[in-house]
Design a protein around this motif. Structure first.
Motif, PDB file in Angstrom:
ATOM      1  N   ARG A   7       0.833  -1.207   0.000  1.00 32.82           N
ATOM      2  CA  ARG A   7       0.000   0.000   0.000  1.00 32.82           C
ATOM      3  C   ARG A   7       0.867   1.255   0.000  1.00 32.82           C
ATOM      4  O   ARG A   7       0.586   2.223  -0.722  1.00 32.82           O
ATOM      5  CB  ARG A   7      -0.926  -0.008   1.230  1.00 32.82           C
ATOM      6  N   CYS A   8       1.931   1.245   0.781  1.00 38.07           N
ATOM      7  CA  CYS A   8       2.827   2.405   0.826  1.00 38.07           C
ATOM      8  C   CYS A   8       3.518   2.621  -0.515  1.00 38.07           C
ATOM      9  O   CYS A   8       3.632   3.755  -0.987  1.00 38.07           O
ATOM     10  CB  CYS A   8       3.870   2.215   1.925  1.00 38.07           C
ATOM     11  N   GLU A   9       3.962   1.536  -1.147  1.00 41.61           N
ATOM     12  CA  GLU A   9       4.633   1.670  -2.435  1.00 41.61           C
ATOM     13  C   GLU A   9       3.645   2.130  -3.509  1.00 41.61           C
ATOM     14  O   GLU A   9       4.000   2.930  -4.386  1.00 41.61           O
ATOM     15  CB  GLU A   9       5.278   0.352  -2.846  1.00 41.61           C
ATOM     16  N   ARG A  10       2.426   1.661  -3.424  1.00 46.35           N
ATOM     17  CA  ARG A  10       1.400   2.106  -4.376  1.00 46.35           C
ATOM     18  C   ARG A  10       1.160   3.604  -4.228  1.00 46.35           C
ATOM     19  O   ARG A  10       0.971   4.325  -5.220  1.00 46.35           O
ATOM     20  CB  ARG A  10       0.107   1.315  -4.142  1.00 46.35           C
ATOM     21  N   PHE A  11       1.179   4.086  -2.992  1.00 41.55           N
ATOM     22  CA  PHE A  11       1.022   5.516  -2.738  1.00 41.55           C
ATOM     23  C   PHE A  11       2.159   6.295  -3.399  1.00 41.55           C
ATOM     24  O   PHE A  11       1.931   7.295  -4.083  1.00 41.55           O
ATOM     25  CB  PHE A  11       1.002   5.781  -1.235  1.00 41.55           C
ATOM     26  N   ARG A  12       3.389   5.817  -3.204  1.00 40.07           N
ATOM     27  CA  ARG A  12       4.552   6.505  -3.778  1.00 40.07           C
ATOM     28  C   ARG A  12       4.490   6.544  -5.300  1.00 40.07           C
ATOM     29  O   ARG A  12       4.757   7.576  -5.923  1.00 40.07           O
ATOM     30  CB  ARG A  12       5.842   5.813  -3.336  1.00 40.07           C
ATOM     31  N   ASP A  56      -3.113   0.861  10.814  1.00 41.33           N
ATOM     32  CA  ASP A  56      -2.132   1.789  11.363  1.00 41.33           C
ATOM     33  C   ASP A  56      -0.945   1.969  10.412  1.00 41.33           C
ATOM     34  O   ASP A  56       0.213   1.862  10.804  1.00 41.33           O
ATOM     35  CB  ASP A  56      -1.652   1.283  12.724  1.00 41.33           C
ATOM     36  N   ILE A  57      -1.248   2.251   9.154  1.00 45.37           N
ATOM     37  CA  ILE A  57      -0.214   2.494   8.157  1.00 45.37           C
ATOM     38  C   ILE A  57      -0.101   4.005   7.967  1.00 45.37           C
ATOM     39  O   ILE A  57      -1.117   4.695   7.798  1.00 45.37           O
ATOM     40  CB  ILE A  57      -0.558   1.822   6.816  1.00 45.37           C
ATOM     41  N   ARG A  58       1.121   4.515   7.982  1.00 46.34           N
ATOM     42  CA  ARG A  58       1.320   5.959   7.883  1.00 46.34           C
ATOM     43  C   ARG A  58       2.425   6.265   6.880  1.00 46.34           C
ATOM     44  O   ARG A  58       3.336   5.467   6.678  1.00 46.34           O
ATOM     45  CB  ARG A  58       1.725   6.540   9.246  1.00 46.34           C
ATOM     46  N   ILE A  59       2.337   7.440   6.304  1.00 48.91           N
ATOM     47  CA  ILE A  59       3.431   7.941   5.472  1.00 48.91           C
ATOM     48  C   ILE A  59       3.772   9.359   5.930  1.00 48.91           C
ATOM     49  O   ILE A  59       2.939  10.071   6.515  1.00 48.91           O
ATOM     50  CB  ILE A  59       3.089   7.920   3.954  1.00 48.91           C
ATOM     51  N   LEU A  86       4.122  19.153   6.806  1.00 52.52           N
ATOM     52  CA  LEU A  86       3.143  19.002   7.875  1.00 52.52           C
ATOM     53  C   LEU A  86       1.749  18.805   7.286  1.00 52.52           C
ATOM     54  O   LEU A  86       1.295  19.625   6.479  1.00 52.52           O
ATOM     55  CB  LEU A  86       3.128  20.248   8.765  1.00 52.52           C
ATOM     56  N   PRO A  87       1.038  17.736   7.664  1.00 51.62           N
ATOM     57  CA  PRO A  87      -0.339  17.551   7.192  1.00 51.62           C
ATOM     58  C   PRO A  87      -1.217  18.737   7.576  1.00 51.62           C
ATOM     59  O   PRO A  87      -1.081  19.300   8.672  1.00 51.62           O
ATOM     60  CB  PRO A  87      -0.792  16.269   7.911  1.00 51.62           C
ATOM     61  N   SER A  88      -2.110  19.118   6.697  1.00 51.69           N
ATOM     62  CA  SER A  88      -2.961  20.280   6.976  1.00 51.69           C
ATOM     63  C   SER A  88      -3.941  20.008   8.109  1.00 51.69           C
ATOM     64  O   SER A  88      -4.458  20.936   8.718  1.00 51.69           O
ATOM     65  CB  SER A  88      -3.731  20.677   5.711  1.00 51.69           C
ATOM     66  N   SER A  89      -4.189  18.719   8.411  1.00 46.17           N
ATOM     67  CA  SER A  89      -5.110  18.371   9.491  1.00 46.17           C
ATOM     68  C   SER A  89      -4.558  18.759  10.853  1.00 46.17           C
ATOM     69  O   SER A  89      -5.307  18.933  11.814  1.00 46.17           O
ATOM     70  CB  SER A  89      -5.392  16.862   9.484  1.00 46.17           C
ATOM     71  N   GLY A  90      -3.212  18.884  10.931  1.00 43.20           N
ATOM     72  CA  GLY A  90      -2.593  19.212  12.208  1.00 43.20           C
ATOM     73  C   GLY A  90      -2.673  18.075  13.201  1.00 43.20           C
ATOM     74  O   GLY A  90      -2.456  18.265  14.392  1.00 43.20           O
ATOM     75  N   GLY A  91      -2.948  16.865  12.734  1.00 42.58           N
ATOM     76  CA  GLY A  91      -3.125  15.718  13.616  1.00 42.58           C
ATOM     77  C   GLY A  91      -1.818  15.192  14.180  1.00 42.58           C
ATOM     78  O   GLY A  91      -1.276  15.729  15.143  1.00 42.58           O
ATOM     79  N   ASP A  92      -1.280  14.153  13.544  1.00 35.64           N
ATOM     80  CA  ASP A  92      -0.091  13.493  14.069  1.00 35.64           C
ATOM     81  C   ASP A  92       1.178  14.160  13.541  1.00 35.64           C
ATOM     82  O   ASP A  92       2.098  13.503  13.058  1.00 35.64           O
ATOM     83  CB  ASP A  92      -0.120  11.999  13.690  1.00 35.64           C
ATOM     84  N   ARG A  93       1.219  15.441  13.595  1.00 37.90           N
ATOM     85  CA  ARG A  93       2.363  16.263  13.225  1.00 37.90           C
ATOM     86  C   ARG A  93       2.875  15.974  11.817  1.00 37.90           C
ATOM     87  O   ARG A  93       2.435  16.588  10.874  1.00 37.90           O
ATOM     88  CB  ARG A  93       3.474  16.086  14.251  1.00 37.90           C
ATOM     89  N   GLU A  94       3.788  15.000  11.643  1.00 37.50           N
ATOM     90  CA  GLU A  94       4.390  14.765  10.339  1.00 37.50           C
ATOM     91  C   GLU A  94       3.739  13.632   9.551  1.00 37.50           C
ATOM     92  O   GLU A  94       4.085  13.431   8.392  1.00 37.50           O
ATOM     93  CB  GLU A  94       5.879  14.427  10.510  1.00 37.50           C
ATOM     94  N   TRP A  95       2.809  12.899  10.157  1.00 42.99           N
ATOM     95  CA  TRP A  95       2.334  11.651   9.547  1.00 42.99           C
ATOM     96  C   TRP A  95       0.924  11.765   8.968  1.00 42.99           C
ATOM     97  O   TRP A  95       0.049  12.395   9.556  1.00 42.99           O
ATOM     98  CB  TRP A  95       2.350  10.523  10.575  1.00 42.99           C
ATOM     99  N   TRP A  96       0.732  11.128   7.822  1.00 39.24           N
ATOM    100  CA  TRP A  96      -0.596  10.944   7.238  1.00 39.24           C
ATOM    101  C   TRP A  96      -0.998   9.469   7.379  1.00 39.24           C
ATOM    102  O   TRP A  96      -0.253   8.582   6.936  1.00 39.24           O
ATOM    103  CB  TRP A  96      -0.592  11.259   5.744  1.00 39.24           C
ATOM    104  N   PRO A  97      -2.168   9.174   7.954  1.00 42.66           N
ATOM    105  CA  PRO A  97      -2.638   7.783   7.992  1.00 42.66           C
ATOM    106  C   PRO A  97      -3.207   7.388   6.630  1.00 42.66           C
ATOM    107  O   PRO A  97      -3.980   8.137   6.031  1.00 42.66           O
ATOM    108  CB  PRO A  97      -3.731   7.809   9.062  1.00 42.66           C
TER     109      PRO A  97
END
Length: 244
Positions: A7-12, A56-59, A86-97
Motif C-alpha cells: 500500500r505504501c509503495e502504491r502511494f509513492r 495503522d499504516i502511515r506515510i 506538515l499535514p494540513s489536518s494538524g493531527g499526528d504532526r508529520e504523519w498521514w494515515p
C-alpha cells in the motif's frame, strides 16, 4: 512484500506519476522523487511506518536538496536546504494515515497539494534564476505553514551556510550567519554559543561523530569555526571576526 508495504509503495508510485510531467523522477531505492537543477539535486522522500494493525499504516514526507560539487569535496555537509512537510489536518504532526480508503485518498490529496504549493514553485524559481533564489533563501528563508525545520523562525527553512559560502563566498555566508544570530532569542543565542564552545573544545570528536553519522554539533557551526567566520571573544560571547 506485505500488504502494508504494498500500500505504501502504491502511494509513492501514484504520487510520483502525478508529477512526472514537471520533470520529477521516482527512485524506488531511495523512496524519493528527484529532480536536478544546475548543481542541486532536489529530492522529496516518502517514508512509511506500520505496526500490528493494517489500519495503522502511515506515510510522511520530507524535502532535501544537496549540492553535487560540495559532495565531491571533503565537507561536513552537502545539504543545501531541507524541511519536513506538515499535514494540513494538524493531527499526528508529520504523519498521514493511509490505512483506510478514506485516509489514503485524503493523504494523497493533501500531500499533492503541499507539493504543488511548496516544492514546484521552489524548483521553478531555481530554474529561472538560480543565484538570486539561493541568495534569497540564504538571507530571508523559505516560509510556508506546511513545512517545519529547526530554525530561528517557525515554518521557515534557510539555505545551509556552507552551501551559501560555496555559491557566493565566505563573506556572504558570514553575513547570513550574523543576520540569523541577531534575530535569535536569548535562549537560542545561548544554545548557539554553547555549540561553538563545544566544537572549539573538541573538534576531532565532532568530526569523527559527523563521519559516522552521529550528531555532535551543527555542521554549519563546524564550517564557520573552521573558516574563522565565528568565534568566542574573551568574555565568552559570540563574535564574527573580520575576514582576511
Amino acid at each position: 512484500m506485505s500488504d502494508s508495504a504494498e500500500r505504501c509503495e502504491r502511494f509513492r508510485l501514484a504520487f510520483a506519476k502525478r508529477f512526472e510531467p514537471q520533470g520529477w523522477k521516482y527512485l524506488k531505492s531511495r523512496q524519493a522523487l528527484k529532480k536536478q537543477v544546475k548543481d542541486l539535486i532536489l529530492e522529496t522522500y516518502i517514508g512509511s511506518s506500520w505496526h500490528n494493525s493494517a489500519q495503522d499504516i502511515r506515510i510522511r514526507m520530507w524535502f532535501m536538496s544537496w549540492c553535487r560539487s560540495i559532495a565531491k569535496k571533503e565537507c561536513q555537509d552537502a545539504c543545501a536546504i531541507g524541511f519536513h512537510f506538515l499535514p494540513s489536518s494538524g493531527g499526528d504532526r508529520e504523519w498521514w494515515p493511509i490505512g483506510t480508503p478514506e485516509g489514503y485518498e485524503s493523504a494523497a490529496q493533501d500531500a499533492s497539494a503541499l507539493f504543488e504549493r511548496v516544492i514546484l514553485p521552489l524548483a521553478e524559481r531555481l530554474e529561472r534564476n538560480y543565484e538570486a533564489t539561493v541568495y534569497d533563501l540564504t538571507m530571508n528563508g523559505y516560509s510556508d505553514p506546511g513545512i517545519e525545520t529547526p530554525s530561528i523562525r517557525a515554518h521557515t527553512a534557510f539555505c545551509k551556510l556552507q552551501f551559501a559560502s560555496h555559491v557566493f563566498g565566505d563573506p556572504v555566508g558570514q553575513q547570513a550567519a550574523q543576520r540569523r544570530y541577531e534575530e535569535m532569542s536569548e535562549a537560542q543565542r545561548e544554545a548557539k554559543r554553547k555549540e561553538v564552545q563545544k566544537y572549539a573544545a573538541d573538534r576531532e570528536r565532532a568530526r569523527s561523530a559527523r563521519a559516522n553519522g552521529v550528531y555532535f554539533v551543527d555542521s554549519d557551526v563546524m564550517y564557520l569555526v573552521d573558516r574563522g567566520m565565528i568565534a568566542l571573544g574573551n568574555d565568552g560571547a559570540i563574535e564574527f571576526p573580520a575576514l582576511g
